[in-house]
Design an enzyme around this catalytic site. Structure first.
Site, PDB file in Angstrom:
ATOM      1  N   PHE A  17      14.372  61.566  15.253  1.00  0.00           N
ATOM      2  CA  PHE A  17      14.892  62.484  14.750  1.00  0.00           C
ATOM      3  C   PHE A  17      13.862  63.550  13.816  1.00  0.00           C
ATOM      4  O   PHE A  17      14.250  64.033  12.869  1.00  0.00           O
ATOM      5  CB  PHE A  17      16.104  62.212  13.663  1.00  0.00           C
ATOM      6  CG  PHE A  17      16.807  60.963  14.508  1.00  0.00           C
ATOM      7  CD1 PHE A  17      17.227  61.386  15.597  1.00  0.00           C
ATOM      8  CD2 PHE A  17      16.981  60.017  13.892  1.00  0.00           C
ATOM      9  CE1 PHE A  17      18.139  60.299  16.451  1.00  0.00           C
ATOM     10  CE2 PHE A  17      17.578  58.736  14.568  1.00  0.00           C
ATOM     11  CZ  PHE A  17      18.465  58.993  15.901  1.00  0.00           C
ATOM     12  N   HIS A  18      12.615  63.565  14.123  1.00  0.00           N
ATOM     13  CA  HIS A  18      11.890  64.240  13.118  1.00  0.00           C
ATOM     14  C   HIS A  18      10.942  65.609  13.819  1.00  0.00           C
ATOM     15  O   HIS A  18      10.114  65.760  13.618  1.00  0.00           O
ATOM     16  CB  HIS A  18      10.604  63.402  12.837  1.00  0.00           C
ATOM     17  CG  HIS A  18      11.239  62.170  12.179  1.00  0.00           C
ATOM     18  ND1 HIS A  18      10.502  60.898  11.978  1.00  0.00           N
ATOM     19  CD2 HIS A  18      12.416  62.240  11.239  1.00  0.00           C
ATOM     20  CE1 HIS A  18      11.155  60.194  11.124  1.00  0.00           C
ATOM     21  NE2 HIS A  18      12.159  60.716  10.974  1.00  0.00           N
ATOM     22  N   PRO A  19      11.899  66.279  14.636  1.00  0.00           N
ATOM     23  CA  PRO A  19      10.968  67.473  15.206  1.00  0.00           C
ATOM     24  C   PRO A  19      10.612  68.547  14.213  1.00  0.00           C
ATOM     25  O   PRO A  19      11.146  68.760  13.176  1.00  0.00           O
ATOM     26  CB  PRO A  19      12.073  68.078  16.149  1.00  0.00           C
ATOM     27  CG  PRO A  19      13.598  67.658  15.551  1.00  0.00           C
ATOM     28  CD  PRO A  19      13.164  66.286  14.784  1.00  0.00           C
TER      29      PRO A  19
END
Length: 538
Positions: free
Chosen positions: A468-470
């Site tokens: 969940f870290h784009p």
């Protein structure tokens, strides 16, 4: 308020809520915050473990999917993104991590003056209220809580002691700039409830007369006059509206939708814009490029004692007990979430600083946010901290309501493939170290038959998913860099009155979770904006 304000903030998420507070604080400027999703009233937003309920929520979550990734056996990877006030800080795993000193010094070294660790540290201190107390790197007066986990868990205690046998020191504070070690995460919680940026920053500002907050308001494009941003077009209640900005438009829509909006507004690769019939305002090849993300590899173990969160959630009595713990004392699993154990370590011999991170969870499920397994289980979720693989965000059409193409290109870089294999091997070493080994009944996934490097890599391709870290899709860099989108003050190169303030400006991904770094970026940006408004360009 009229249809013209001083500042328009697009996106009421981790960065947007910070900006709404800081830009309206002195009462001089009119500010409008536009959020595509609803208010953050859902109860599951505010109960820390509730992100299992919001992971697939049709309203609170954009629920994106990537394009089929050839490096991941052609799979589409689910990418949850917050769609409510607080954005992803309202649905995330609550982990309070800054990254390491070298991440920010690297940003500065890439031509971004003022973004080294020593420059960013005052803003990290400004934003936080840390229950560990004041210190050279800690703050206690800020809006965002950094809360320690008070109740020891036998699995995490065993993890810490196992880490010691592998040479990892026990850490209480992972946010000093040096995070190598093992311990408990701190969380963005306050009195047993989630402390999103909507709670920390927006709630105290809601009564200000010059702050306007519009929810269910999705921005379609930035309006332009020549090379100046003049406002936005957005949809609310089924009708299209226009809002003008006296001073600036600030995109804080995240690493997926900020570049999408830039492209829809005529700022992006000229050939892409021409393909979709969008007039080119400025040919900017870097918009949407440089996409980075942390790939999550989840090893699941069966535990030989009924001490996991699986055991508590599987029975009605267990559910009632943890519910009462939260209702009466704001404690127990509901107040903590899932991932309690932190490990930052080096899997590759050439690494000078930690290159992998573990989120050790006291439950297990087939996927993040899924139903727990029918056995006592735990999860060793490991990711490579600084991937070299790069992907891209591209609009699919001129329709602002169509999700863009998202191609992460996970594991396309050779270093990333080697690190993924080494990370799985390290997780197994950790699980096999006493006293943790005494609690592990068996390896459920990938399982003992997966042994060779090729088999491990195939497992990573088959089961790997986002953590969940784009980031990085409108990256910061000097004007001489053709791939840079914003300058060191986060102004879009060559365009007046337009900034980007969110994870998309990161030149390279930080060594850890991205929420707190994004809050820091927004705090810095607010100072830049206010300085520029008064001519104090320092």
């Amino acid at each position: 308020m009229a249809d013209k304000v001083d500042y328009i903030i697009v996106g009421g998420g981790s960065a947007g809520c910070v900006l709404a507070n800081r830009l309206s604080e002195n009462g001089k400027y009119s500010v409008c915050l536009l959020e595509a999703g609803p208010p953050d009233r859902n109860i599951w937003i505010h109960i820390p473990i509730g992100y299992g309920k919001t992971m697939f929520h049709k309203t609170l979550n954009w629920g994106f999917y990537t394009d089929p990734d050839p490096n991941m056996l052609g799979r589409k990877i689910y990418w949850p993104r917050g769609r409510t006030l607080g954005g992803s800080s309202s649905i995330n795993g609550l982990i309070y991590i800054r990254g390491q000193k070298q991440d920010y010094d690297r940003w500065a070294g890439q031509g971004n003056p003022g973004w080294g660790w020593d420059d960013c540290l005052p803003y990290f201190r400004k934003l936080e209220n840390n229950d560990l107390g004041p210190g050279p790197t800690r703050g206690t007066q800020g809006p965002l809580n950094a809360s320690s986990i008070k109740t020891p868990h036998p699995l995490v205690e065993a993890l810490i002691r196992a880490g010691d046998t592998l040479g990892l020191r026990r850490l209480q504070d992972f946010n000093t700039g040096d995070l190598e070690g093992v311990g408990y995460y701190q969380l963005t919680t306050r009195n047993g409830k989630r402390c999103s940026t909507a709670v920390a920053y927006l709630d105290p500002a809601r009564g200000r007369p010059k702050l306007r907050i519009e929810t269910d308001a999705q921005v379609m494009a930035v309006t332009m006059q020549g090379k100046r941003a003049t406002g936005v077009r957005y949809r609310k209640g089924g009708t299209q509206r226009t809002l003008a900005a006296n001073r600036e438009v600030i995109l804080s829509a995240g690493a997926i939708q900020s570049p999408q909006l830039l492209q829809l507004s005529g700022l992006g690769p000229a050939e892409l814009l021409a393909e979709h019939g969008i007039p080119v305002v400025k040919d900017m090849s870097g918009v949407g490029k440089n996409l980075q993300d942390h790939l999550q590899i989840r090893l699941i173990y069966e535990v030989n004692k009924p001490i996991t969160t699986n055991d508590q959630l599987r029975s009605l009595w267990g559910q009632a007990r943890i519910g009462l713990q939260w209702l009466l004392f704001r404690g127990g699993p509901l107040a903590i979430g899932i991932n309690q154990g932190a490990v930052f370590c080096r899997a590759m011999p050439e690494s000078a600083t930690p290159d992998i991170q573990f989120h050790f969870g006291t439950l297990s499920a087939d996927m993040a946010g899924g139903d727990v397994h029918p056995f006592s289980g735990c999860t060793y979720s490991v990711c490579q901290l600084r991937p070299e693989s790069r992907g891209e965000i591209r609009i699919r059409s001129a329709d602002p309501f169509e999700a863009p193409s998202m191609q992460p290109n996970y594991l396309s870089a050779e270093l990333d493939r080697r690190t993924a294999v080494a990370a799985v091997k390290y997780a197994r070493r950790l699980a096999a170290a006493a006293p943790l080994s005494q609690l592990m009944e068996r390896e459920y996934r990938p399982g003992p038959d997966v042994r060779s490097d090729d088999e491990i890599l195939h497992f990573c391709r088959e089961y790997g998913a986002t953590i969940f870290h784009p980031s990085g899709t409108a990256r910061m860099g000097p004007a001489s860099d053709p791939g840079a989108v914003v300058d060191a003050r986060l102004k879009v190169h060559g365009i007046d009155g337009l900034r980007v303030v969110d994870a998309s400006i990161m030149p390279t991904l930080v060594s850890g979770n991205t929420n707190v770094p994004v809050v820091m970026v927004a705090e810095r940006a607010a100072d830049f904006i206010l300085q520029d408004a008064t001519g104090r360009n320092t």
